[in-house]
Design a protein around this motif. Structure first.
Motif, mmCIF file in Angstrom:
data_model
loop_
_atom_site.group_PDB
_atom_site.id
_atom_site.type_symbol
_atom_site.label_atom_id
_atom_site.label_comp_id
_atom_site.label_asym_id
_atom_site.label_seq_id
_atom_site.Cartn_x
_atom_site.Cartn_y
_atom_site.Cartn_z
ATOM 1 N N LEU A 164 0.825 -1.220 0.000
ATOM 2 C CA LEU A 164 0.000 0.000 0.000
ATOM 3 C C LEU A 164 0.857 1.267 0.000
ATOM 4 O O LEU A 164 0.415 2.313 -0.476
ATOM 5 C CB LEU A 164 -0.954 -0.018 1.202
ATOM 6 C CG LEU A 164 -2.126 -0.991 1.033
ATOM 7 C CD1 LEU A 164 -2.728 -1.367 2.374
ATOM 8 C CD2 LEU A 164 -3.196 -0.386 0.113
ATOM 9 N N ALA A 190 -4.671 -2.693 5.564
ATOM 10 C CA ALA A 190 -5.643 -2.028 4.680
ATOM 11 C C ALA A 190 -6.405 -0.939 5.429
ATOM 12 O O ALA A 190 -6.658 0.148 4.897
ATOM 13 C CB ALA A 190 -6.612 -3.064 4.110
ATOM 14 N N GLY A 194 -4.454 2.024 3.789
ATOM 15 C CA GLY A 194 -5.186 2.123 2.533
ATOM 16 C C GLY A 194 -6.046 3.369 2.469
ATOM 17 O O GLY A 194 -6.221 4.083 3.460
ATOM 18 N N ASN A 195 -6.564 3.621 1.276
ATOM 19 C CA ASN A 195 -7.475 4.741 1.063
ATOM 20 C C ASN A 195 -8.827 4.133 0.692
ATOM 21 O O ASN A 195 -9.106 3.878 -0.463
ATOM 22 C CB ASN A 195 -6.917 5.623 -0.067
ATOM 23 C CG ASN A 195 -7.784 6.840 -0.319
ATOM 24 O OD1 ASN A 195 -8.638 7.177 0.497
ATOM 25 N ND2 ASN A 195 -7.561 7.489 -1.455
ATOM 26 N N CYS A 197 -9.526 1.114 1.279
ATOM 27 C CA CYS A 197 -9.149 -0.199 0.738
ATOM 28 C C CYS A 197 -9.800 -1.297 1.584
ATOM 29 O O CYS A 197 -9.781 -1.244 2.810
ATOM 30 C CB CYS A 197 -7.625 -0.351 0.772
ATOM 31 S SG CYS A 197 -7.032 -1.928 0.168
ATOM 32 N N CYS A 199 -10.257 -5.498 2.476
ATOM 33 C CA CYS A 199 -9.471 -6.733 2.484
ATOM 34 C C CYS A 199 -10.395 -7.935 2.299
ATOM 35 O O CYS A 199 -11.445 -8.035 2.947
ATOM 36 C CB CYS A 199 -8.715 -6.837 3.802
ATOM 37 S SG CYS A 199 -7.514 -8.192 3.836
#
Length: 313
Positions: A164, A190, A194-195, A197, A199
Motif C-alpha cells: 500500500l 488495509a 489504505g485509502n 481499501c 481486504c
C-alpha cells in the motif's frame, strides 16, 4: 485490544533489517484476463521463500534478552518452521522446531540448514502440541504460534503495508487464508494504510473453515482438507479470528481446478515460481471477475516453496 497505526509502523521499522522489501509485479495479460488492474506483492522472493519470515522476526524481536537466551519453540510442518529457524539464526537465538514425521524431507533439510533443532513426532495436532510443551518445560524456550500470535500477525501485515505504500489507491487487498495470520495482518494494514481499501480472503472449497467461521461467528474446523494448497489446511485462532471478523469484507472459495489453473497462469505468464496456496487469491478474482471489473487489486503472493516432485502439471 485496539491495534494502532503507530504499532504497525514500529513493527515495520523493527524488522526491516532482517527481511527483504519484496518486489511488486504486474502482468498485462492477467489484467486483460481479469478485467482489473492487478499488483502482485511477491513474497515468494522473501527470505526463506515466504511471508512468514516477517512474523517470525517480529515475534523473536519482541522477546526480552532473558527470553531470547533460552530460545524459541514452535510446531510446523513447513514454512513457519523454516521462518522461525532463519529468524532465530539471524538474531543468535536457539530455535526448537517440532515437525511431524510425515513432513517432506526437503522441508526438514531446509530447517536444519537454517539452524533449527528438529524434534519429530506423530502428525496429530495433539502430539505436536504436547511435544512442543515438553520442550518448553525442559529448555525454558518461549512458544511462538505460527499464526495465532499477535506479534506474528503484526509482522505478517507488513507485506500489505509495503504494497500500500507503493500503491496507495488500491480498492482491495486479497490474500489466501490458512491459519489466519496473513489475512488478519493484511486487514489491519488495509485499515490504516489504505485509502478506503477493503481486504478479502481466498480459500479452497476443500478447506473452507474460515468461510464457515465467518458465517457462524465461531471458529470452525475441517473434518478433512484434501486440497493442493497445503499451506492453507490450518485453522483460525482465538487471537486472529476477532481481527478477521471485524476487518475483512468476505472470503471467496475456489475449486481445486480453479487453483491449478491460476497457478499455471502465474508460472507461465509471470515466469515466477509460486506455491499452490499463493494462486488461490488469483483464482478468487478470476472466479468473480464481474464483481472486480476495473478495480485496482493488490494480491499477496504468500510464498514459493514448491515440492518439485509433486507439481500438478
Amino acid at each position: 485490544m485496539e491495534i494502532t497505526k503507530l504499532q504497525l509502523q514500529k513493527v515495520q521499522e523493527r524488522i526491516e533489517p532482517y527481511i527483504h522489501r519484496t518486489p511488486v509485479m504486474k502482468s498485462r495479460l492477467l489484467n486483460e484476463i481479469t478485467g482489473t488492474e492487478l499488483w502482485f506483492k511477491c513474497e515468494n522472493f522473501q527470505r526463506m521463500g515466504a511471508f512468514k519470515m516477517r512474523g517470525a522476526a517480529n515475534a523473536i524481536m519482541s522477546l526480552n534478552e532473558a527470553q531470547r537466551k533460552k530460545g524459541v519453540v514452535t510446531h510446523s510442518s513447513g514454512n513457519f518452521a523454516q521462518a522461525l529457524s532463519l529468524a532465530a539464526k539471524s538474531l543468535n537465538v536457539p530455535a526448537y522446531i517440532v515437525m511431524p514425521e510425515s513432513a517432506p524431507e526437503v522441508k526438514k533439510a531446509a530447517v536444519r540448514t537454517y539452524g533449527g533443532q528438529i524434534t519429530e513426532c506423530p502428525s496429530t495436532l495433539k502430539d505436536r502440541e504436547e511435544t512442543a510443551s515438553g520442550i518448553e518445560e525442559k529448555t525454558g524456550a518461549t512458544f511462538i504460534h505460527p499464526s495465532n500470535d499477535l506479534d506474528v500477525i503484526l509482522g505478517q501485515g507488513t507485506a500489505a503495508i509495503e504494497l500500500l505504500q507503493d500503491h496507495p489507491n488500491l480498492d482491495y487487498v486479497i490474500t489466501p487464508v490458512g491459519g489466519g495470520g496473513l489475512i488478519a495482518g493484511s486487514a489491519l494494514a488495509a485499515k490504516y494504510f489504505g485509502n478506503n481499501c477493503r481486504c478479502i480472503g481466498a480459500e479452497p472449497m476443500e478447506a473452507d473453515d474460515a468461510w464457515r467461521s465467518m458465517q457462524s461467528g465461531r471458529i470452525e474446523t475441517n473434518e478433512s482438507a484434501n486440497t493442493i494448497a497445503d499451506g492453507l489446511k490450518t485453522n483460525l485462532g482465538d487471537i486472529n479470528f476477532p481481527i478477521i471478523l471485524e476487518n475483512i469484507d468476505r472470503i471467496i472459495r475456489v475449486s481445486e481446478e480453479e487453483i491449478k489453473s491460476a497457478l499455471r497462469l502465474i508460472w507461465e505468464r509471470m515466469k515466477i515460481i509460486v506455491e499452490p496456496s499463493s494462486a488461490v487469491a488469483l483464482a478468487a478474482i478470476i472466479r468473480e471477475k464481474e464483481q472486480f471489473s476495473n478495480k485496482k487489486i493488490g494480491i499477496v503472493i504468500s510464498g514459493g516453496n514448491v515440492d518439485l516432485e509433486r507439481l500438478p502439471f
